[in-house]
Design a protein around this motif. Structure first.
Motif, mmCIF file in Angstrom:
data_model
loop_
_atom_site.group_PDB
_atom_site.id
_atom_site.type_symbol
_atom_site.label_atom_id
_atom_site.label_comp_id
_atom_site.label_asym_id
_atom_site.label_seq_id
_atom_site.Cartn_x
_atom_site.Cartn_y
_atom_site.Cartn_z
ATOM 1 N N ALA A 60 0.862 -1.184 0.000
ATOM 2 C CA ALA A 60 0.000 0.000 0.000
ATOM 3 C C ALA A 60 0.895 1.230 0.000
ATOM 4 O O ALA A 60 2.028 1.189 0.490
ATOM 5 C CB ALA A 60 -0.901 -0.001 1.229
ATOM 6 N N LEU A 73 1.012 5.336 1.040
ATOM 7 C CA LEU A 73 0.403 6.533 1.621
ATOM 8 C C LEU A 73 0.679 7.673 0.646
ATOM 9 O O LEU A 73 1.827 8.088 0.481
ATOM 10 C CB LEU A 73 1.042 6.834 2.985
ATOM 11 C CG LEU A 73 0.642 8.171 3.607
ATOM 12 C CD1 LEU A 73 -0.797 8.142 4.089
ATOM 13 C CD2 LEU A 73 1.567 8.527 4.762
ATOM 14 N N ARG A 132 -5.577 3.479 -1.248
ATOM 15 C CA ARG A 132 -6.946 3.378 -0.751
ATOM 16 C C ARG A 132 -7.615 4.740 -0.762
ATOM 17 O O ARG A 132 -7.014 5.748 -0.407
ATOM 18 C CB ARG A 132 -6.919 2.844 0.690
ATOM 19 C CG ARG A 132 -6.546 1.386 0.787
ATOM 20 C CD ARG A 132 -7.679 0.470 0.398
ATOM 21 N NE ARG A 132 -8.845 0.638 1.266
ATOM 22 C CZ ARG A 132 -9.642 -0.341 1.640
ATOM 23 N NH1 ARG A 132 -9.417 -1.586 1.236
ATOM 24 N NH2 ARG A 132 -10.676 -0.104 2.414
ATOM 25 N N GLN A 167 -7.803 6.726 2.679
ATOM 26 C CA GLN A 167 -6.640 7.247 3.387
ATOM 27 C C GLN A 167 -6.364 8.689 2.987
ATOM 28 O O GLN A 167 -6.684 9.132 1.890
ATOM 29 C CB GLN A 167 -5.428 6.342 3.157
ATOM 30 C CG GLN A 167 -4.991 6.196 1.710
ATOM 31 C CD GLN A 167 -3.837 7.081 1.357
ATOM 32 O OE1 GLN A 167 -2.957 7.303 2.157
ATOM 33 N NE2 GLN A 167 -3.856 7.621 0.154
ATOM 34 N N ASN A 195 -6.807 6.061 8.216
ATOM 35 C CA ASN A 195 -5.755 5.293 7.546
ATOM 36 C C ASN A 195 -5.660 3.883 8.104
ATOM 37 O O ASN A 195 -5.520 2.910 7.362
ATOM 38 C CB ASN A 195 -4.398 5.982 7.723
ATOM 39 C CG ASN A 195 -4.336 7.307 6.993
ATOM 40 O OD1 ASN A 195 -5.154 7.553 6.102
ATOM 41 N ND2 ASN A 195 -3.398 8.147 7.370
ATOM 42 N N TRP A 209 -6.154 0.553 5.823
ATOM 43 C CA TRP A 209 -5.059 -0.400 5.584
ATOM 44 C C TRP A 209 -5.317 -1.735 6.277
ATOM 45 O O TRP A 209 -4.947 -2.795 5.776
ATOM 46 C CB TRP A 209 -3.727 0.201 6.046
ATOM 47 C CG TRP A 209 -3.239 1.274 5.108
ATOM 48 C CD1 TRP A 209 -3.421 1.327 3.767
ATOM 49 C CD2 TRP A 209 -2.509 2.434 5.463
ATOM 50 N NE1 TRP A 209 -2.847 2.454 3.256
ATOM 51 C CE2 TRP A 209 -2.266 3.161 4.280
ATOM 52 C CE3 TRP A 209 -2.023 2.946 6.667
ATOM 53 C CZ2 TRP A 209 -1.570 4.369 4.264
ATOM 54 C CZ3 TRP A 209 -1.322 4.140 6.653
ATOM 55 C CH2 TRP A 209 -1.104 4.846 5.459
ATOM 56 N N HIS A 210 -5.922 -1.659 7.452
ATOM 57 C CA HIS A 210 -6.201 -2.902 8.136
ATOM 58 C C HIS A 210 -7.167 -3.760 7.336
ATOM 59 O O HIS A 210 -7.034 -4.989 7.254
ATOM 60 C CB HIS A 210 -6.742 -2.633 9.544
ATOM 61 C CG HIS A 210 -6.779 -3.868 10.388
ATOM 62 N ND1 HIS A 210 -7.954 -4.488 10.740
ATOM 63 C CD2 HIS A 210 -5.779 -4.636 10.892
ATOM 64 C CE1 HIS A 210 -7.674 -5.569 11.439
ATOM 65 N NE2 HIS A 210 -6.364 -5.688 11.546
ATOM 66 N N GLU A 263 -7.326 -3.746 4.165
ATOM 67 C CA GLU A 263 -6.530 -4.276 3.065
ATOM 68 C C GLU A 263 -5.688 -5.483 3.535
ATOM 69 O O GLU A 263 -5.561 -6.486 2.838
ATOM 70 C CB GLU A 263 -5.601 -3.155 2.555
ATOM 71 C CG GLU A 263 -5.061 -3.354 1.161
ATOM 72 C CD GLU A 263 -6.130 -3.309 0.077
ATOM 73 O OE1 GLU A 263 -7.046 -2.464 0.181
ATOM 74 O OE2 GLU A 263 -6.058 -4.143 -0.855
ATOM 75 N N LEU A 284 -0.900 -7.449 2.787
ATOM 76 C CA LEU A 284 0.082 -6.461 2.341
ATOM 77 C C LEU A 284 1.470 -6.902 2.772
ATOM 78 O O LEU A 284 1.638 -7.447 3.862
ATOM 79 C CB LEU A 284 -0.211 -5.089 2.964
ATOM 80 C CG LEU A 284 -1.408 -4.293 2.433
ATOM 81 C CD1 LEU A 284 -1.576 -3.030 3.263
ATOM 82 C CD2 LEU A 284 -1.228 -3.941 0.951
ATOM 83 N N ILE A 303 3.542 -1.225 3.952
ATOM 84 C CA ILE A 303 2.864 0.048 3.691
ATOM 85 C C ILE A 303 3.967 1.057 3.420
ATOM 86 O O ILE A 303 4.811 1.326 4.286
ATOM 87 C CB ILE A 303 2.002 0.461 4.901
ATOM 88 C CG1 ILE A 303 0.891 -0.568 5.117
ATOM 89 C CG2 ILE A 303 1.420 1.859 4.683
ATOM 90 C CD1 ILE A 303 0.159 -0.422 6.432
ATOM 91 N N VAL A 307 -0.563 -2.080 11.475
ATOM 92 C CA VAL A 307 -0.211 -1.102 10.444
ATOM 93 C C VAL A 307 1.207 -0.583 10.684
ATOM 94 O O VAL A 307 2.033 -0.534 9.765
ATOM 95 C CB VAL A 307 -1.245 0.051 10.433
ATOM 96 C CG1 VAL A 307 -0.706 1.253 9.680
ATOM 97 C CG2 VAL A 307 -2.558 -0.432 9.842
#
Lengths: 388, 481, 437
Positions: free
Chosen positions: C191, C193, C223, C226, C249, C253-254, C256, C262, C265, C295
């Motif tokens: 992922a 940011l 995402r 985010q 966020n 992400w969690h 995902e 993942l 990140i 995360v």
């Protein structure tokens, strides 16, 4: 003048000073008296000598520590150290500049006399770990100790080293010592002049090869010479002297002096021998910024004096006529550094400042510190400065 | 809490007037907007130094930027009978910068300029607030360095180094601060600016440099320092030698020095210290050892190899549990990072510590360490030992909890007993941290009353009113008022 | 160090945490040496040890923060140089974060200060608001000189305008939410940011990141939910806003992580990276604690990820010297120091690092706006140290530093753009400038 007092015990020294204190009677303080012709003549009814206060009191080679009573001949200390493969780090001069004799350890420390190794190993005063002394009231006091690191309380060891017996009478001294290097060699470079010589010394001292002696002899028979000494394990010396020679090639052709020649060369430099001063001549040492050395030499030459440089250019050994004019030339040339009139007839020594004068606030501090240790001014009065 | 002399009521009552006068003497700093701090809240961070067990906020803090400003502040304080506490980085481990309620702290940290570097004459002129490492940083591009290297060298300032005659790990070869100085700009309590020494060695006359160095702020304030800088060796390398007992490590120290090799540094750590430092530095310290030596040698690579091989041979008969030679500059740096951070690293295993600093004859090492271990059990306080083994300078770190008053009391008693032991075996109270306020009342263990009186008389010659760094060095009971 | 909290105070978990941190400090003073503000201001109060003392006093007293304490805490850059230096392991970051929240909760700032902070908190974390504001600011740039007065507010306004770029890039097509598919055989899934302010100021950074990782065989997920990582408000003590941003966020992400999984990140603005890696701590008492910790455990600076994934250049070495500026958040906050330099070297650049590399450039989030005078001094110092290396380019891994250091004699560029270029990506604009010279 009555016979010198020479007590064989510290208590005797204390008693002699206490008596002089009570009687307000100045004492000339000395060891073997080899350096009487140094600094100013002392006006005192009696002489107090530490020469009978002799003997090594503690020697622990593994701890790098030796202690001896003040009157122990320097030669005796050096012999004891040599037997264990050790040495005095500061390489102090012998009594040769004053005509020889058995200089005492106390005298060398009281004069803070250091030789060529000063630049790498430190001064005599740097290795004084502890002292016992008698102050001007006749009190036995100690400062420092017998360990290599000690910052407990004010450092009176350094204050008394170099105070020429004016603040107290040293009775016992503990010194840091080091193993004697396995061997030594000297790079001898023929340089154009003293200025080029000091540039060579600066380059050598700015190299990573551990130069432990750096002198310029401007009047050597072969012409001006720059000398750089290396001392260490044999294989290290061979490597380093070679590297140093390569590094300093641009300064002139050079040769390497072996260990025996090295010892002789630096003993001479240590004792002022290259000046070949006649007995009637005066001797000075000036301490200046190393790169000022050549300028000082040139100014002295103008005034009819001669000299050579040790300590990378920073120590100027000087000989010349024992006249006020010559002394004035030394005084002027050494500024803003320092100088010491090492040897001269009484008349000259009594007439001139034998070390640089201090600005008034510092001179006031000198008087106050002197009074703190010797309130009645009975210890070597006037030896360093008139009225002190 | 340490006993302090009575503050002077006539000074406390003139507080506002004194602060106003200081503000008139020292102009505000262009960035921070001020140079005199006087509000109680912001005086608190100045109440202590590296010995945080002792605390006392001052009357005011003044932060001058020039020697003239320092002189004017001292002149004012002298004229008005105000006590003065000079302060550098505040890293003293003996409470050397502990204020008094009626004192003005003169902070020298704004005087942090390098004034001159002269490679040909091997000297640097710097202001008192330049850090120890800052000098080396200023000269290292030509391969030079400033030799004394106290563990706090990153932070501690040269002015404080001069006042404490600081040592460090490498002084076995290169000497302490006093051996590496050429000159000082020194301001007396009367506000006179004196130049002591200069660019030359060993000025004739009384050895002012030698007397002022290590005088712990008792004689005056240093604002500029001329230091000797040295050309570094071709290289240096450290090795670790670990042993199954403290005694074996002690014997190794003796054997190395006795062999004629003077390593540039020879440091000792015991088990608790090894563990705390490894957690911080990740240097690969042997966690299974009871004692460890860090031994550093200098020279060309071949020279290093030869010296390290000799040292290895000397250590081998003493059954080391491991020996490891650094293979790169990074590994050497990591080994030193652990050692230099040793005191702080104790913060990972104990909220507070007292660091002792006695020196003993090196032959006494095993016996003294055994007795320190006995004391540790008796006082119920853990101790970690780290020290300069080559010169016998011990640093037992006594761990305690300052939130528990009894713990502090026991720690102080423990410390005092260690120091008395050091003196008893022929050593001294402090090898490099200074007497400060911490060991002040133990001075009578090492010195006679007459010896202390002699030192006091010299102090009085500089500071007749006893205004400079009060309540340090001399036992309180007899200190002249 | 001794503390004097009451048992009641210690029941507050934040106080208990700060007490633990304070007890770790042995007051040795090492931290003062590497603190940029102590160096410039020469006052213990503007050093970490002084601030720790002020904070301790403030928290122990339980009284509202005072102007004096706020002044000194505000001057802290949060560069965390002190944490690298500290031998005792004092967590200054968590202590000063607590202090900032405490200040925000108990201290009424004068209105211009309050307004400025609200404005920054309103604008920066929002991509569209920031873009609009920046376009406005870029038009107003020439007016900076006309702002009168020497007040702090005037200084700050001038600083804001000076920092605005002359040209604001348009939105990038590559940052739209979605999945950018791996090229060739898929090696993993990460992922990214995409952040807030950086997207607006320099969309090329995210573009380079996506290009490089997809080329290396990674799916890159962006995402929709985010946004800002929360650091900007977090450092201003605005806890609620920071937690809100961070929570969004974490949840995204969690989700995902639990669905397709993942491998990492990725964060390419190291200021954000420090905060994302701290989510676990920030949420330790929240319902999302476990998700936040997961995360944080996956968060990697792009250079860490590239090192781990085996970055390989494909182009010939460009013959350029890069002065690498180590962002504080990267070197002190995340202790990532070796990877960026090693990667740049592997990519074929000659890399030089400046004297006093540990010192902050003065950017420090919103610091260069809120403390423009100190920030300006630090910028000048850093630029001088960097330019002394005679580099073709200055590279850094944080947009804040890049903005702060731009406008000097040497062009600035994000590390990832150089790495992407040498691995087949387009030449960054700054690279061209250097070459054209």
């Amino acid at each position: 003048m009555s016979a010198p007092l020479a007590p064989a015990e510290e208590a005797g020294v204390a008693a002699a000073v206490a008596e002089a204190f009570a009687a307000n009677a100045p004492l000339a303080v000395e060891g073997a008296g080899t350096k009487r012709a140094m600094l100013r003549p002392v006006q005192a009814a009696r002489t107090l000598s530490t020469r009978a206060l002799a003997g090594i009191t503690l020697y622990r080679p593994k701890e790098l520590v030796i202690a001896a009573r003040a009157g122990t001949p320097l030669a005796e200390v050096e012999a004891a150290l040599a037997a264990e493969g050790q040495m005095l780090i500061a390489e102090p001069p012998s009594a040769a500049p004053w005509g020889g004799g058995a200089a005492t350890l106390g005298g060398v420390v009281a004069a803070n006399l250091s030789g060529p190794r000063r630049i790498s190993g430190g001064a005599m005063r740097d290795h004084v770990l502890g002292i016992r002394f008698v102050n001007g009231r006749g009190e036995v006091l100690r400062s420092g100790g017998r360990v290599l690191k000690n910052v407990t309380g004010l450092d009176l060891c350094k204050l008394l080293a170099g105070s020429h017996g004016t603040l107290g009478v040293l009775t016992e001294i503990t010194l840091k010592v080091l193993p004697r290097p396995e061997t030594a060699a000297t790079l001898v470079i023929r340089v154009a002049d003293a200025a080029a010589g000091v540039r060579a010394l600066s380059a050598g001292l700015g190299s990573p090869f551990g130069v432990s002696g750096a002198a310029v002899l401007p009047d050597a028979a072969e012409g001006p010479l720059a000398l750089l000494r290396i001392e260490d394990f044999a294989s290290f010396v061979a490597y380093r002297i070679g590297r140093l020679r390569d590094l300093l090639l641009p300064f002139g052709e050079s040769r390497i002096a072996d260990a025996a020649e090295t010892d002789a060369l630096w003993a001479a430099i240590r004792d002022g021998a290259p000046l070949a001063a006649g007995p009637e001549e005066a001797l000075w040492r000036a301490s200046v910024k190393p790169t000022d050395g050549p300028r000082v030499l040139a100014a002295l030459r103008e005034a009819g004096l001669r000299g050579y440089l040790d300590w990378g250019g920073g120590l100027v050994w000087i000989a010349g006529p024992a006249t006020a004019a010559a002394h004035a030339a030394v005084t002027a040339a050494a500024s803003p550094g320092s100088f010491t009139l090492l040897r001269a007839p009484d008349a000259l020594r009594a007439a001139v400042p034998v070390i640089p004068e201090e600005p008034p606030p510092l001179a006031a501090l000198s008087r106050r510190v002197k009074a703190a240790l010797d309130p009645k001014g009975i210890l070597n009065p006037g030896r360093m400065r008139a009225g002190l | 809490m340490i006993r302090q002399p009575e503050p002077k009521p006539e000074v406390l009552s003139r507080r506002d007037e004194i602060v106003a006068a200081l503000r008139a003497l020292v102009p505000p700093h262009p960035l921070s907007g001020e140079s005199v701090i006087a509000d109680p809240l912001r005086l608190k961070p100045y109440e202590t130094d590296g010995l945080s067990a002792y605390r006392q906020p001052p009357l005011a803090v003044v932060l001058p930027s020039t020697t003239d400003e320092v002189a004017s502040v001292l002149r004012f304080c002298h004229a008005n009978g105000v006590r003065v506490v000079p302060r550098g980085a505040g890293t003293s481990l003996s409470g050397g910068a502990l204020p008094m309620a009626d004192s003005v702290v003169i902070g020298l940290m704004r005087m942090n300029r390098i004034l001159e570097v002269d490679f040909d004459n091997r000297l640097a002129v710097v202001e008192a607030g330049v850090t120890n490492i800052g000098i080396t940083r200023a000269v290292e591009e030509r391969g030079f360095f400033y030799a004394p290297d106290p563990s706090s060298q990153l932070a501690c300032m040269i002015g404080g180094n001069v006042m404490m005659n600081s040592g460090g790990a490498h002084c076995l070869k290169y000497g302490v601060t006093a051996n590496n100085l050429l000159g000082l700009t020194f301001v007396t309590i009367e506000g006179e600016v004196l130049r002591l020494g200069g660019a030359h060695l060993d000025a004739a006359g009384y050895d002012w440099l030698g007397l002022v160095t290590g005088s712990e702020g008792q004689l005056g304030v240093v604002t500029e320092v001329t230091v000797r800088i040295l050309r570094g060796p071709e290289g240096a390398r450290a090795m670790l030698a670990a042993f199954g007992s403290v005694e074996a490590a002690g014997r190794a120290v003796d054997a190395i020095i006795g062999s004629g090799i003077i390593p540039v540094a020879l440091e000792f750590m015991d088990r608790p210290c090894i563990h705390a430092c490894e957690a911080f530095a990740h240097a690969g310290y042997p966690l299974d050892a009871e004692a460890m030596l860090i031994i550093e040698v200098e020279g060309s690579v071949a020279e290093q190899d030869e010296l390290l091989a000799r040292i290895r041979d000397i250590c081998a008969p003493l059954n080391p549990t491991s020996m490891k030679i650094a293979e790169s500059a990074e590994q050497s740096a990591a080994i030193w990072k652990g050692r230099k951070g040793a005191f702080g690293a104790i913060g990972r295993i104990s909220p507070d510590y007292l660091c002792m600093d006695g020196t003993i004859p090196t032959s006494e090492l095993p016996g003294v360490l055994t007795r320190i271990g006995e004391m540790s059990r008796r006082y119920g306080l853990a101790v970690a030992n780290v020290f300069h083994a080559g010169d016998g300078n011990l640093h037992p770190l006594i761990m305690f909890d300052a939130n528990d008053p009894d713990s502090l009391r026991r720690a102080e008693a423990f410390g005092a007993e260690i120091l008395k032991l050091c003196v008893e075996v022929g050593g001294c109270l402090t090898g490099e941290h200074g007497v400060g306020v911490e060991k002040r009342d133990l001075m009578g263990v090492q010195f006679t009353a007459r010896e202390l009186d002699q030192q006091r008389a010299i102090k009085s010659a500089f500071d007749p009113g006893w205004l400079l760094n009060p309540s340090k060095v001399f036992p309180l009971a007899q200190a002249a008022g | 160090m001794q503390t004097s909290f009451t048992p009641e105070q210690l029941r507050d978990p934040d106080i208990a945490e700060s007490n633990r941190i304070l007890r770790t400090c042995v007051h040795c003073g090492m931290c003062t040496a590497t603190c940029p503000t102590f160096l410039l201001l020469g006052d213990e109060l503007d050093s970490p040890r002084g601030r720790i003392y002020l904070i301790k006093d403030m928290l122990e007293s339980g009284r509202p923060a005072t102007e004096e304490v706020v002044r000194h805490v505000d001057r802290c850059l949060s560069c965390l140089s002190c944490m690298t230096t500290c031998p005792s392991g004092v967590n200054y970051m968590h202590l000063v974060d607590h202090a900032r929240t405490y200040i925000e909760d108990t201290y009424a700032r004068p209105w211009p200060d309050r307004a400025m902070r609200r404005l920054l908190a309103f604008l920066l974390p929002s991509v569209w608001r920031f873009r609009v504001a920046l376009i406005g600011a870029s038009l107003a740039r020439p007016l900076a000189r006309l702002i009168p007065g020497r007040s702090a507010t005037a200084e700050r306004l001038r600083a804001m305008l000076r920092l605005a770029p002359a040209h604001v890039p348009g939105p990038s097509a590559m940052e739209r939410p979605g999945v950018f598919r791996a090229q060739g055989p898929r090696k993993g899934r990460v992922a990214l940011l995409v952040g807030c302010a950086q997207q607006v100021l320099a969309p090329s950074i995210n573009e380079a990141t996506i290009r490089l990782f997809t080329r290396m065989g990674y799916d890159v997920v962006v995402r929709r939910e985010q946004g800002c990582c929360g650091a900007l408000t977090h450092h201003m003590g605005m806890r609620a806003a920071a937690m809100r941003a961070a929570r969004a966020n974490i949840l995204a992400w969690h989700d995902e992580i639990t669905r397709e999984g993942l491998d990492a990140i990725l964060i390419n603005a190291s200021g954000c990276g420090t905060t994302v890696k701290d989510y676990g701590h920030m949420f330790r008492q929240e319902p999302e604690a476990a998700a936040a910790a997961a995360v944080s455990a996956l968060a990697l600076d792009v250079t860490e990820a590239l090192w781990r994934f085996g970055y390989r250049p494909t182009r010939e070495p460009p013959g350029l010297t890069v002065a690498y500026h180590s962002a504080c958040s990267l070197q002190h906050g995340q202790k990532v120091t070796a990877e960026p330099v090693a990667l740049l070297r592997r990519a074929g650049f000659a890399v030089a690092t400046p004297k006093d590399a540990h010192l902050c450039c003065g950017s420090a989030g919103t610091y260069n706006i809120l403390q423009p005078v100190i920030a300006g001094r630090l910028r000048a110092r850093k630029l001088a140290a960097l330019e002394a290396l005679k580099p073709d380019l200055i590279a850094a891994g944080n947009i804040g530093c890049l903005t702060q250091l731009s406008g000097g004699a040497v062009p600035t560029v994000h590390t990832i753009e150089l790495l992407d270029w040498m691995a087949g990506g387009p030449q960054p604009a700054a690279g061209g400038a250097a070459r054209g010279a």
